[in-house]
Design an enzyme around this catalytic site. Structure first.
Site, mmCIF file in Angstrom:
data_model
loop_
_atom_site.group_PDB
_atom_site.id
_atom_site.type_symbol
_atom_site.label_atom_id
_atom_site.label_comp_id
_atom_site.label_asym_id
_atom_site.label_seq_id
_atom_site.Cartn_x
_atom_site.Cartn_y
_atom_site.Cartn_z
ATOM 1 N N GLU A 94 -1.198 8.443 -8.754
ATOM 2 C CA GLU A 94 -1.002 8.799 -10.300
ATOM 3 C C GLU A 94 -2.288 9.393 -10.694
ATOM 4 O O GLU A 94 -3.165 8.919 -10.535
ATOM 5 C CB GLU A 94 -0.727 7.232 -11.032
ATOM 6 C CG GLU A 94 -0.515 7.740 -12.380
ATOM 7 C CD GLU A 94 -0.509 6.440 -13.462
ATOM 8 O OE1 GLU A 94 -0.967 5.499 -12.767
ATOM 9 O OE2 GLU A 94 0.253 6.517 -14.455
ATOM 10 N N ARG B 2 -3.798 -3.289 0.967
ATOM 11 C CA ARG B 2 -4.837 -2.394 0.520
ATOM 12 C C ARG B 2 -6.264 -2.766 0.997
ATOM 13 O O ARG B 2 -6.553 -3.713 1.420
ATOM 14 C CB ARG B 2 -4.859 -2.528 -1.025
ATOM 15 C CG ARG B 2 -5.228 -3.608 -1.658
ATOM 16 C CD ARG B 2 -4.830 -3.646 -3.291
ATOM 17 N NE ARG B 2 -5.066 -2.389 -3.779
ATOM 18 C CZ ARG B 2 -4.365 -1.846 -5.177
ATOM 19 N NH1 ARG B 2 -3.432 -2.633 -5.406
ATOM 20 N NH2 ARG B 2 -4.644 -0.837 -5.324
ATOM 21 N N LYS C 19 -8.812 0.684 -10.103
ATOM 22 C CA LYS C 19 -9.042 1.918 -10.891
ATOM 23 C C LYS C 19 -9.357 1.484 -12.203
ATOM 24 O O LYS C 19 -10.153 2.413 -12.942
ATOM 25 C CB LYS C 19 -7.664 2.619 -11.108
ATOM 26 C CG LYS C 19 -7.450 3.925 -10.165
ATOM 27 C CD LYS C 19 -6.257 4.755 -10.696
ATOM 28 C CE LYS C 19 -5.996 5.420 -9.419
ATOM 29 N NZ LYS C 19 -4.498 6.161 -9.824
#
Length: 556
Positions: A35, A261, A271
């Site tokens: 994104e 992750r 983020k």
RNA sequence: UGGGGCGUGGCCAAGUGGUUAAGGCACCGGACUUUGACUCCGGUACUCGUAGGUUCGAAUCCUACCGCCCCAGCCA
């Protein structure tokens, strides 16, 4: 380490192998779907190396697809930065796509769902939706708008698109099961209304935007993705991913596979946190060399090879863990040891006068650029009567474990002669300001006979060297798991950046260029800072220190 | 206390019922060395979350339990 890790057959590659063997697929298509709401970080690199790596190793391809369904958070700056980072890592996508490319098709499939009685327009507001959803242990209740007629839903959805309704007043929802133990299946929203936003790709064309859970499977299917790889938190979204594809007229059904992750010690990776560091100016920006962003690592001096190597080294599994920084550091050390030309730089200068060396005279010495790779050639050094050595390389007295210069002792000047320290000159406060040494002219290129020199230190000519600023970086955070006990900002390491402004580097370094990486012997690997260096102003970043079994600086 | 996952040496991670449970990183010795680097040798440490069970044989199969992670955005 250098060399390639023979790409391990992680569980995802094993699945692909069996899909190929069983004939389910003959080619493999993956995608990397960021994104564009921030910069890529080392965790994304893991996904990039996985997805693009598979495309390289199998007959197949990998797309770069921007998951741009939320214009409130996304920006063109981020899409450009992401493209640059992916390329820099060494990959080229088969096709560049945007989820927004599919907005019209997505809309069409939504109409299809409505026609099939599988989706409805809901007039509940966000708070009400939350109330109706139930809790983790209690089932939800069906929306009072759940049983509208197909005609009414079609009409309302069309008018949602036409802009007749206010933000938050209605949504298009899937009609699945409000009693599902999996909350994602409790009639999830498919579309929401967002007026007044300029989407970086579609401008003001739309005022309704599709949700991730609806967009992602369809985008994958449109692109013919065979294996849709994502992180663990999407595991319980998979039933919804499958539901969407099972209920529309599309003949491709990618398989979603989740992996864990990356977590790295002593840094932050989300983020949200990285964005906060940038916005609150706790760092200089997304490319601050202390950041775990690809841009930060690049500016810091990491090579794409080392990052790829790191990603292969840590593996791909479903178990969550936290990788030690040492593994990343080891990857860049290994690569740079093999390719970086050696140089000498004195970070904390202490003047040395070689008393028996002729004044006004320089001696040109040849020095190899690499101890094991002659193809890197040689460069010239100039030895002069006055030189600088590092303050940490001298002690008035020390035990025999200390392998540097001691008052009355001898040491080799790297690439030059052996010198003996005769005197330490001090100022009124007792601080050593200069060393008086004598050199042995018969020690160039060979050791003296009959005595053993305890060590080798680096040096730079006082008259030929250049001034430089050197930035030493330390871990971003003080704690291995920042924010574990509270605010992660409290765990930021106040000493993550140390600026040394009075360093002296060997003449050759005046010609250093951005993108070149050097080993400053006995110190570490360095590169010119891409943002703050300028002609006549040398600013070096320390990429990583050399491994040190002694304990640089301090010891005993 | 609903659902979905995960648990193999300090950190990653192979292992998919059958001799002494790969490998990498870390760590500890030693060799080499004009970088306390690199390289090369050697070494330490594992109740395979726990407890039962199945089996001639279990890290691998079964049961129960424990621990950790994720999910109640009209974020992704």
């Amino acid at each position: 380490m250098n060399g390639e890790i023979n790409t391990p057959k992680n569980f995802i590659r094993q699945i692909i192998d069996s899909d190929l063997q069983s004939g389910s697929h003959s080619t493999i298509h993956t995608r990397f779907p960021p994104e564009p709401n921030g910069y890529l970080h080392i965790g994304h690199a893991k996904s990039i190396v996985l997805n693009f790596g598979i495309a390289q190793d199998y007959p197949g391809s990998c797309n770069l697809r921007f998951d741009d369904t939320n214009p409130a958070k996304e920006e063109e700056e981020f899409v450009e930065a992401i493209k640059e980072d992916v390329r820099w890592l060494g990959y080229e996508w088969a096709e560049l796509r945007f989820a927004s490319n599919y907005f019209e098709q997505l809309y069409g499939f939504a109409v299809e769902l409505i026609n099939a009685g599988k989706a409805f327009v809901c007039d509940l507001n966000p708070e009400q939706v939350r109330e109706y959803r139930g809790t983790l242990t209690e089932p939800g209740r069906e929306s009072p708008f759940r049983n509208r007629t197909i005609e009414e839903n079609l009409d309302l959805f069309k008018r949602m698109r036409a802009g007749e309704f206010a933000d938050g007043s209605r949504t298009l929802r899937a009609r699945i099961d409000m009693a599902s133990p999996n909350i994602n299946l409790r009639d999830p929203a498919l579309y929401r209304i967002r007026h007044g936003l300029i989407h970086h790709q579609t401008g003001a064309e739309w005022c309704i935007y599709p949700m991730y859970d609806y967009t992602h499977p369809i985008s994958d299917a449109i692109e013919g993705i065979t294996h849709s790889l994502c992180t663990l938190e999407f595991e319980d979204h998979r039933p919804l991913y499958d539901w969407v594809l099972d209920n529309i007229s599309i003949d491709c059904h990618p398989r979603q596979i989740e992996f864990s992750r990356l977590n790295l010690e002593y840094t932050v990776m989300s983020k949200r946190r990285l964005t906060q560091l940038v916005q609150e100016k706790r760092v200089s920006g997304w490319s601050d060399p202390r950041m775990p962003t690809i841009a930060g690592l690049r500016r810091r001096g990491y090579t794409p090879e080392s990052i790829r190597h790191f990603c292969e080294a840590i593996g791909v599994t479903k178990s969550e863990g936290t990788v030690e920084m040492g593994v990343l550091e080891n990857s860049i050390r290994g690569h740079l040891d093999a390719i970086a030309p050696r140089r000498m730089a004195v970070l904390d200068p202490l003047k040395v006068v070689i008393s028996n060396y002729p004044a006004d005279q320089g001696e040109v010495l040849q020095a190899g650029n690499h101890p094991k790779d002659d193809t890197l050639g040689t460069r010239e050094l100039v030895l002069t009567r006055e030189i600088y050595i590092d303050r940490a390389d001298f002690r008035e007295e020390a035990n025999k474990k200390y392998k540097r210069l001691v008052l009355g002792g001898e040491v080799r000047l790297r690439n030059a002669y052996v010198v003996r320290c005769d005197e330490a000159v001090k100022d009124a406060s007792g601080r050593i300001i200069e060393l008086r040494c004598t050199y042995d002219p018969d020690t160039l290129g060979h050791n003296p006979e009959g005595r053993k020199v305890r060590g080798v230190i680096h040096w730079v000519s006082a008259t030929q060297g250049h001034k430089a600023e050197v930035r030493l970086y330390d871990r971003l955070c003080k704690s291995a798991e920042p924010g574990k006990g509270g605010d992660f900002l409290d765990d930021l390491n106040p000493e993550s950046l140390q600026v040394l402004r009075d360093c002296i580097v060997e003449p050759e370094l005046a010609r250093a260029a951005v993108g070149e990486r050097y080993q400053f012997e006995r110190e570490g690997y360095f590169c010119l800072d891409s943002e703050d260096s300028a002609p006549g102003r040398l600013v070096f970043n320390r990429i990583v220190s050399l491994r040190d079994s002694w304990g640089k600086g301090g010891d005993e």
